[in-house]
Design a protein around this motif. Structure first.
Motif, PDB file in Angstrom:
ATOM      1  N   MET A  74    -117.570-102.185  42.549  1.00  0.00           N
ATOM      2  CA  MET A  74    -116.172-101.934  42.904  1.00  0.00           C
ATOM      3  C   MET A  74    -116.027-101.906  44.430  1.00  0.00           C
ATOM      4  O   MET A  74    -116.263-100.901  45.063  1.00  0.00           O
ATOM      5  CB  MET A  74    -115.741-100.586  42.314  1.00  0.00           C
ATOM      6  N   THR A  75    -115.674-103.072  45.019  1.00  0.00           N
ATOM      7  CA  THR A  75    -115.590-103.101  46.477  1.00  0.00           C
ATOM      8  C   THR A  75    -114.135-103.156  46.935  1.00  0.00           C
ATOM      9  O   THR A  75    -113.248-103.537  46.174  1.00  0.00           O
ATOM     10  CB  THR A  75    -116.329-104.324  47.048  1.00  0.00           C
ATOM     11  N   ALA A  76    -113.957-102.783  48.229  1.00  0.00           N
ATOM     12  CA  ALA A  76    -112.603-102.750  48.788  1.00  0.00           C
ATOM     13  C   ALA A  76    -112.006-104.147  48.853  1.00  0.00           C
ATOM     14  O   ALA A  76    -110.811-104.325  48.628  1.00  0.00           O
ATOM     15  CB  ALA A  76    -112.658-102.125  50.175  1.00  0.00           C
ATOM     16  N   SER A  77    -112.873-105.165  49.155  1.00  0.00           N
ATOM     17  CA  SER A  77    -112.337-106.524  49.260  1.00  0.00           C
ATOM     18  C   SER A  77    -111.892-107.045  47.891  1.00  0.00           C
ATOM     19  O   SER A  77    -110.904-107.773  47.788  1.00  0.00           O
ATOM     20  CB  SER A  77    -113.368-107.456  49.893  1.00  0.00           C
ATOM     21  N   GLU A  78    -112.617-106.642  46.856  1.00  0.00           N
ATOM     22  CA  GLU A  78    -112.200-107.042  45.498  1.00  0.00           C
ATOM     23  C   GLU A  78    -110.847-106.426  45.164  1.00  0.00           C
ATOM     24  O   GLU A  78    -109.973-107.082  44.584  1.00  0.00           O
ATOM     25  CB  GLU A  78    -113.237-106.578  44.471  1.00  0.00           C
ATOM     26  N   ASP A  79    -110.679-105.168  45.574  1.00  0.00           N
ATOM     27  CA  ASP A  79    -109.390-104.489  45.358  1.00  0.00           C
ATOM     28  C   ASP A  79    -108.276-105.245  46.062  1.00  0.00           C
ATOM     29  O   ASP A  79    -107.207-105.472  45.493  1.00  0.00           O
ATOM     30  CB  ASP A  79    -109.438-103.050  45.904  1.00  0.00           C
ATOM     31  N   ARG A  80    -108.542-105.634  47.321  1.00  0.00           N
ATOM     32  CA  ARG A  80    -107.512-106.345  48.096  1.00  0.00           C
ATOM     33  C   ARG A  80    -107.161-107.689  47.456  1.00  0.00           C
ATOM     34  O   ARG A  80    -106.005-108.082  47.417  1.00  0.00           O
ATOM     35  CB  ARG A  80    -107.987-106.536  49.542  1.00  0.00           C
ATOM     36  N   ASP A  81    -108.187-108.384  46.938  1.00  0.00           N
ATOM     37  CA  ASP A  81    -107.928-109.663  46.252  1.00  0.00           C
ATOM     38  C   ASP A  81    -107.040-109.451  45.031  1.00  0.00           C
ATOM     39  O   ASP A  81    -106.102-110.217  44.786  1.00  0.00           O
ATOM     40  CB  ASP A  81    -109.253-110.299  45.794  1.00  0.00           C
ATOM     41  N   LEU A  82    -107.353-108.409  44.286  1.00  0.00           N
ATOM     42  CA  LEU A  82    -106.569-108.129  43.079  1.00  0.00           C
ATOM     43  C   LEU A  82    -105.127-107.768  43.440  1.00  0.00           C
ATOM     44  O   LEU A  82    -104.185-108.205  42.774  1.00  0.00           O
ATOM     45  CB  LEU A  82    -107.211-106.975  42.285  1.00  0.00           C
ATOM     46  N   VAL A  83    -104.966-107.001  44.530  1.00  0.00           N
ATOM     47  CA  VAL A  83    -103.617-106.631  44.980  1.00  0.00           C
ATOM     48  C   VAL A  83    -102.858-107.897  45.369  1.00  0.00           C
ATOM     49  O   VAL A  83    -101.702-108.082  44.972  1.00  0.00           O
ATOM     50  CB  VAL A  83    -103.670-105.641  46.176  1.00  0.00           C
ATOM     51  N   ALA A  84    -103.534-108.783  46.120  1.00  0.00           N
ATOM     52  CA  ALA A  84    -102.883-110.029  46.553  1.00  0.00           C
ATOM     53  C   ALA A  84    -102.450-110.853  45.356  1.00  0.00           C
ATOM     54  O   ALA A  84    -101.334-111.386  45.331  1.00  0.00           O
ATOM     55  CB  ALA A  84    -103.845-110.832  47.436  1.00  0.00           C
ATOM     56  N   ARG A  85    -103.331-110.932  44.351  1.00  0.00           N
ATOM     57  CA  ARG A  85    -102.987-111.707  43.141  1.00  0.00           C
ATOM     58  C   ARG A  85    -101.808-111.080  42.418  1.00  0.00           C
ATOM     59  O   ARG A  85    -100.893-111.771  41.963  1.00  0.00           O
ATOM     60  CB  ARG A  85    -104.192-111.740  42.200  1.00  0.00           C
ATOM     61  N   ALA A  86    -101.830-109.751  42.328  1.00  0.00           N
ATOM     62  CA  ALA A  86    -100.754-109.049  41.612  1.00  0.00           C
ATOM     63  C   ALA A  86     -99.418-109.196  42.334  1.00  0.00           C
ATOM     64  O   ALA A  86     -98.387-109.368  41.688  1.00  0.00           O
ATOM     65  CB  ALA A  86    -101.116-107.576  41.452  1.00  0.00           C
ATOM     66  N   VAL A  87     -99.449-109.162  43.657  1.00  0.00           N
ATOM     67  CA  VAL A  87     -98.197-109.231  44.425  1.00  0.00           C
ATOM     68  C   VAL A  87     -97.648-110.657  44.463  1.00  0.00           C
ATOM     69  O   VAL A  87     -96.469-110.880  44.184  1.00  0.00           O
ATOM     70  CB  VAL A  87     -98.392-108.702  45.873  1.00  0.00           C
ATOM     71  N   SER A  88     -98.533-111.634  44.756  1.00  0.00           N
ATOM     72  CA  SER A  88     -98.028-112.999  44.948  1.00  0.00           C
ATOM     73  C   SER A  88     -97.574-113.638  43.642  1.00  0.00           C
ATOM     74  O   SER A  88     -96.561-114.325  43.620  1.00  0.00           O
ATOM     75  CB  SER A  88     -99.087-113.858  45.631  1.00  0.00           C
ATOM     76  N   GLY A  89     -98.321-113.413  42.573  1.00  0.00           N
ATOM     77  CA  GLY A  89     -97.957-114.107  41.338  1.00  0.00           C
ATOM     78  C   GLY A  89     -97.450-113.206  40.245  1.00  0.00           C
ATOM     79  O   GLY A  89     -97.402-113.604  39.089  1.00  0.00           O
ATOM     80  N   GLN A  90     -97.092-111.977  40.594  1.00  0.00           N
ATOM     81  CA  GLN A  90     -96.671-110.990  39.578  1.00  0.00           C
ATOM     82  C   GLN A  90     -97.714-110.963  38.440  1.00  0.00           C
ATOM     83  O   GLN A  90     -97.357-110.940  37.263  1.00  0.00           O
ATOM     84  CB  GLN A  90     -95.289-111.344  39.031  1.00  0.00           C
ATOM     85  N   ASP A  91     -99.004-111.008  38.849  1.00  0.00           N
ATOM     86  CA  ASP A  91    -100.103-111.099  37.897  1.00  0.00           C
ATOM     87  C   ASP A  91    -100.400-109.706  37.328  1.00  0.00           C
ATOM     88  O   ASP A  91    -101.063-108.886  37.969  1.00  0.00           O
ATOM     89  CB  ASP A  91    -101.324-111.678  38.646  1.00  0.00           C
ATOM     90  N   THR A  92     -99.920-109.470  36.121  1.00  0.00           N
ATOM     91  CA  THR A  92    -100.109-108.137  35.525  1.00  0.00           C
ATOM     92  C   THR A  92    -101.560-107.906  35.109  1.00  0.00           C
ATOM     93  O   THR A  92    -102.013-106.769  35.054  1.00  0.00           O
ATOM     94  CB  THR A  92     -99.176-107.930  34.317  1.00  0.00           C
TER      95      THR A  92
END
Lengths: 119, 183
Positions: B1-19
């Motif tokens: 569980m890394t911070a960069s993985e978290d940031r990638d997931l946040v980016a995916r969730a925000v840009s594509g409304q990826d639930t």
């Protein structure tokens, strides 16, 4: 440099800190469908949000239909009062006036629909 | 569980409304958030309801996460705000009930644990104020740095440090914590 020193100082923990950490420590909470439930709720909310605008437009259109039809009838009655030579003059200066108006309306509706779909 | 993985997931969730990406973030951090709220609220059912609200708020505000600091720090800020809002609401509800002449015992009923379920930690937390409790839990249970706690509570680092110092002192004065090593 100063912030590094501060971070290092923060990491130096005394025995009491370590004891408090062990006291505050607790077993991880099992997910047990918690995250699935959240995602389901969000998906439901997204669908509601997507459907709200078209539904509101449909209801608004249904409500506005009767007064709009009345308005159109009143306007067509008014057009009788406009001198005929003025109408023919406008039609001759812009031959495809009706087509232009229809095109503009369709363009506006199209743009509105595309924007709605994007949202 | 890394911070960069978290940031990638946040980016995916925000840009594509990826639930699904957001679901992964919830799965990763639900334990921390629920534990934090359980310690703060003292009631597991209420805490889990608040955790649900917290993640729904987090979804709504996800675009405000700048990527500065850890995602769990940002999430705990949302959780703490959710807790304070609910506390304010229940207080107002109790006031309305009281003004209507009814006994407002709901709050006390929902937060008091049965005597046999009270742990050493509950005893320690009971001597602290709400603010001290939140900061101590963020620091010792969630492992947040003073800066992250400051961001989460909108407090300067100096204030965070003094609240922790005060909290430790209160616990030290009220209990002999060396006797509770396996508490």
């Amino acid at each position: 440099m100063i912030s590094k020193i501060i971070n290092m100082a923060e990491r130096i923990k005394d025995a009491e800190d370590r004891l408090l950490e062990s006291l505050f420590e607790s077993a991880p909470v099992v997910d047990d469908g918690f995250s699935v439930n959240i995602v389901r709720k969000i998906n439901r909310r997204l669908w509601v949000r997507r459907l709200t605008l078209p539904t509101a437009a449909l209801i608004g259109g249904a409500i506005a239909f009767k007064p709009l039809a009345g308005l159109t009838a009143a306007l067509s009655n008014l057009s009788v009062l406009i001198p005929q030579d003025l109408i023919s003059g406008a039609a001759s200066s812009i031959p495809q006036l009706q087509t232009v108006v229809l095109g503009a309306i369709l363009l506006a509706v199209g743009l509105f629909s595309v924007r709605m779909l994007e949202e | 569980m890394t911070a960069s993985e978290d940031r990638d997931l946040v980016a995916r969730a925000v840009s594509g409304q990826d639930t699904a990406a957001f679901g992964e973030l919830v799965r990763r951090h639900q334990s921390h958030v629920r534990n934090f709220l359980r310690k703060l609220a003292g009631d597991y059912t209420l805490a889990d309801d608040l955790a649900q609200d917290c993640f729904m708020h987090a979804w709504d505000k996800l675009q405000t996460y700048s990527g500065r600091g850890s995602f769990i720090g940002w999430l705990l800020k949302v959780a703490y705000t959710t807790f304070l809002q609910s506390k304010r609401k229940s207080k107002r509800y109790a006031e309305i009930l009281e003004s209507a002449g009814r006994v407002a015992d709901q709050e006390s009923r929902s937060t008091v644990l049965p005597v046999d379920e009270i742990t050493d930690l509950d005893k320690f937390l009971s001597v602290l104020t709400e603010e001290e409790r939140a900061i101590m839990v963020m620091s010792y249970a969630c492992g947040l740095s003073h800066r992250e706690i400051g961001d989460a509570t909108d407090m300067p680092i100096g204030t965070v440090k003094s609240v922790i110092f005060r909290g430790k002192e209160k616990i030290r004065n009220s209990f002999d914590i060396k006797d509770h090593q396996h508490g």
